[in-house]
Design a protein around this motif. Sequence first.
Motif, PDB file in Angstrom:
ATOM      1  N   PHE A 139       0.855  -1.187   0.000  1.00 47.58           N
ATOM      2  CA  PHE A 139       0.000   0.000   0.000  1.00 47.58           C
ATOM      3  C   PHE A 139       0.889   1.234   0.000  1.00 47.58           C
ATOM      4  N   ILE A 187      -5.237   6.081  -1.395  1.00 47.32           N
ATOM      5  CA  ILE A 187      -4.296   4.995  -1.132  1.00 47.32           C
ATOM      6  C   ILE A 187      -4.342   4.075  -2.341  1.00 47.32           C
ATOM      7  N   ALA A 218      -3.409   0.311  -3.667  1.00 52.85           N
ATOM      8  CA  ALA A 218      -3.120  -1.033  -3.167  1.00 52.85           C
ATOM      9  C   ALA A 218      -2.485  -1.862  -4.272  1.00 52.85           C
ATOM     10  N   PRO A 235      -9.357   7.041   1.234  1.00 49.84           N
ATOM     11  CA  PRO A 235      -9.529   6.210   2.429  1.00 49.84           C
ATOM     12  C   PRO A 235     -10.765   6.646   3.203  1.00 49.84           C
ATOM     13  N   TRP A 237      -4.512  -2.064   6.380  1.00 48.06           N
ATOM     14  CA  TRP A 237      -3.106  -2.221   6.726  1.00 48.06           C
ATOM     15  C   TRP A 237      -2.435  -0.887   6.978  1.00 48.06           C
ATOM     16  N   HIS A 263       0.798   1.830  10.592  1.00 46.01           N
ATOM     17  CA  HIS A 263       0.730   0.538   9.917  1.00 46.01           C
ATOM     18  C   HIS A 263       0.154  -0.488  10.879  1.00 46.01           C
ATOM     19  N   LEU A 292      -9.302  -0.510   2.742  1.00 45.63           N
ATOM     20  CA  LEU A 292      -8.438   0.281   1.850  1.00 45.63           C
ATOM     21  C   LEU A 292      -8.047  -0.552   0.693  1.00 45.63           C
TER      22      LEU A 292
END
Length: 170
Positions: free
Chosen positions: A68, A81, A83, A108, A131, A146, A170
């Motif tokens: 991420f 974000i 991924a 997000p 995450w 995190h 996310l």
Amino acid sequence: MNGLATFLPPGDRDPARPVSTSDAVVTGVDRPAVDLAGDVMTRDPDRVAGSDTLVEVAGRMRTLLVAFLPVCDQHGDLQGIIALRDLQRAVRGGDPTGGTAFSLAEEPAVTIGVDDPVGHVWDLMAAQRMWLLPVLDGRRLVGVIHYATVPGSTNSTSRGPAPRRAPSEL
């Protein structure tokens, strides 16, 4: 010595006698009961620009060994974000040279402010399979929390965070 302890008033210590831990005065530690996001976040996290190509983003993820990455504009404002799983789908489905990080960045659903108390973020992140939790100062990304470092997780040594918006993966 006869085994009896002698207690002197503060300030009346014999300067010739060495100080031991038994002579030390234990004072309370002034530590807040609740940590703030700014206390537990990773500052100045790795990120990509919204204008970066998907090939550049893939290379950056590979280099950093991350799944991420935050996507920010030129001012550091969080755009979303990205991924690895979404990046892989996009690369498999077409021409990766034409797409940008912004095109795959998902806003997000949950962020936390830098001065927000932390306490229940581990539960939230676990329930939502998150995450990476962005830490914002206004809209500007100043850090991330995190999952592996969240207070209360198995790899963590500190205490836990509180969300700003409704949860989502996310």
